[in-house]
Design an enzyme around this catalytic site. Structure first.
Site, mmCIF file in Angstrom:
data_model
loop_
_atom_site.group_PDB
_atom_site.id
_atom_site.type_symbol
_atom_site.label_atom_id
_atom_site.label_comp_id
_atom_site.label_asym_id
_atom_site.label_seq_id
_atom_site.Cartn_x
_atom_site.Cartn_y
_atom_site.Cartn_z
ATOM 1 N N HIS A 154 6.283 23.129 70.421
ATOM 2 C CA HIS A 154 6.227 21.848 70.848
ATOM 3 C C HIS A 154 6.286 21.180 70.020
ATOM 4 C CE1 HIS A 154 8.835 22.619 74.094
ATOM 5 N NE2 HIS A 154 8.024 23.911 74.342
ATOM 6 N N SER A 208 4.143 21.582 77.169
ATOM 7 C CA SER A 208 5.565 21.695 77.427
ATOM 8 C C SER A 208 5.503 20.757 78.093
ATOM 9 C CB SER A 208 6.122 23.202 77.316
ATOM 10 O OG SER A 208 5.727 23.765 78.410
ATOM 11 N N LYS A 215 12.755 25.850 68.481
ATOM 12 C CA LYS A 215 12.806 24.470 69.252
ATOM 13 C C LYS A 215 13.459 23.673 67.520
ATOM 14 C CE LYS A 215 10.310 26.323 73.321
ATOM 15 N NZ LYS A 215 11.499 26.673 74.140
HETATM 16 C C1 LIG Z 1 5.006 26.408 75.375
HETATM 17 C C2 LIG Z 1 5.415 27.296 74.940
HETATM 18 N N1 LIG Z 1 5.502 28.605 74.023
HETATM 19 C C3 LIG Z 1 5.963 29.202 74.193
HETATM 20 C C4 LIG Z 1 7.263 29.356 74.581
HETATM 21 C C5 LIG Z 1 8.534 30.448 74.439
HETATM 22 O O1 LIG Z 1 9.406 30.838 72.691
HETATM 23 P P1 LIG Z 1 10.225 31.291 72.930
HETATM 24 O O2 LIG Z 1 11.551 31.036 73.503
HETATM 25 O O3 LIG Z 1 10.340 31.684 71.810
HETATM 26 O O4 LIG Z 1 10.043 32.722 73.501
HETATM 27 C C6 LIG Z 1 8.046 28.171 74.942
HETATM 28 C C7 LIG Z 1 9.113 28.048 75.435
HETATM 29 O O5 LIG Z 1 10.442 28.463 75.465
HETATM 30 C C8 LIG Z 1 6.947 26.996 74.691
HETATM 31 O O6 LIG Z 1 7.455 25.930 75.121
#
Ligand SMILES: Cc1ncc(COP(=O)(O)O)c(C=O)c1O
Length: 383
Positions: free
Chosen positions: A209, A181, A239
């Site tokens: 992502h 990310s 996203k």
């Molecule tokens: C790689 C990754 N996993 C999980 C999440 C968490 O997802 P959520 O925003 O739906 O809680 C994010 C970002 O928020 C992320 O960048």
């Protein structure tokens, strides 16, 4: 209470001194534009890669579901919160990812903190790429398993850990972001899958992502026209899908286990119906139009080329600045030029690697990308 406020105040003062205090800034979004402090800025910090959060069909689906089912789910999914839209969303996710079944959680963070402890416990081993998202680390910690971090994308290091510790443990799980990310690179999923099979370990890839962006929209397991064997394909609907919620795509047995054992599934209220309806509508568009899904990567590549950076692998391009104050100053400089590019600082990224993280969306005009790259080259990188 005085001691409580003193504790919070001292913590905040220490963070302030280290330039690590964070405060949410009110941001109103309209398409690719964001309004902050009365200024309209072109945003390169939203993960809404396909601009689905404001797509008319997606918004209409959410409105219709609100009218039909109401705003909230009213209870956890195992009580009365399992409204009819869930089944449709889960079958679509499974189809897109090529798995037997899927299970939707309240968010990506809740997914990882539910999935990992449902699969691993004190007798088990978990390997994590050091740059994986905070919720993978949190899920591993909650599980009580022995956790080892391997150096970023370093298969030799991962294998050393497995060779040293696998036989002493009952089960093993390898967990990684599919698209990292904060760096935008892809995990070596094919190599990880082969390694996992050699050591009888289970592979979990967090495709937060990747979904909607990589592999014709199917995600990082489908990058470059091939398909990596990833039995646990986790991700988020917040996203590129533009809505909210997390998911796991896996076999029937694993999904049934989640529904009965993952604590974040059991003990948290179901998602609002409009959010699920929006996700279904967005997945519809993604499935229908892989050319549109390829746009964010095309834009990211354009930007990386302007700056002579390595070819972008996803919609995320980092420009590492180093010091926290330099990253904050660079972000302010871009704001003064009409761009919103939030500085990313430790502990989100390792100390000394504070950066500007550029996130590209399908609708960013090429001319603005060129102007942004010019400013970054001349005034941030100074060459
Ligand atoms: C790689 C990754 N996993 C999980 C999440 C968490 O997802 P959520 O925003 O739906 O809680 C994010 C970002 O928020 C992320 O960048």
């Amino acid at each position: 209470m005085r001691s409580l406020d003193e504790f919070a105040g001292e913590k905040l003062a220490a963070l302030e001194r280290a330039q690590l205090r964070r405060t949410p800034v009110v941001t109103a979004r309209a398409g690719i534009w964001s309004e902050r402090d009365g200024r309209r800025l072109l945003s390169f910090s939203c993960n809404d890669y396909l601009n689905m959060s404001q797509h008319p069909d997606v918004v209409a689906a959410a409105i219709e579901a609100t009218a039909r089912y109401g705003v909230g789910a009213g209870a956890s999914r195992l009580v009365t919160g399992n409204h009819p839209l869930y089944a449709e969303l889960e079958s679509r996710l499974a189809r897109l990812k090529g798995t037997e079944a899927a299970c939707v959680f309240g968010s990506g963070y809740l997914a990882n903190t539910g999935i990992i402890p449902a699969l691993a416990g004190v007798d088990d081993l978990i390997l994590i790429d050091e740059f994986s998202h905070a919720c993978i680390h949190a899920g591993a910690k909650l599980s009580g398993a022995e956790v080892h971090l391997y150096r970023h994308a370093d298969m030799t290091h991962a294998e050393e850990i497995l060779a040293a510790h696998r036989t002493a443990k009952k089960r093993a799980l390898i967990a990684t972001d599919g698209v990292f990310s904060m760096d935008g690179d892809l995990a070596p999923l094919a190599a990880l899958s082969a390694l996992a099979q050699r050591y009888d370990a289970w592979l979990l890839a967090d495709d937060a992502h990747g979904l909607g962006v990589i592999g014709g929209g199917r995600g990082s397991s489908f990058a470059n026209g091939s398909r990596a064997e990833v039995p646990l394909q986790m991700g988020t609907l917040s996203k590129a899908v533009g809505a909210y919620g997390g998911y796991l795509c896996a076999s029937h047995a694993v999904i049934d286990l989640m529904r009965t054992r993952a604590r974040t599934f059991i003990y948290s209220t179901g998602l609002p119906p409009p959010v699920i309806a929006a996700a279904i509508a967005a997945l519809d568009i993604i499935e229908r139009d892989p050319v549109y899904a390829a746009e964010p990567l095309r834009k990211a590549r354009l930007f990386a080329r302007y700056l002579n950076l390595p070819e972008a692998q996803s919609a995320i391009v980092p420009v590492i600045v180093g010091a926290t104050d330099a990253a904050l100053a660079a972000s302010e400089l871009l704001r003064d030029e009409g761009f919103l590019v939030v500085a990313i600082r430790p502990p989100t990224v390792p100390a000394g690697t504070a950066r500007l993280r550029f996130a590209f969306t399908a609708q960013h005009p090429n001319a603005d990308i060129a102007r942004l790259a010019d400013i970054v080259r001349m005034r941030v990188l100074r060459h």
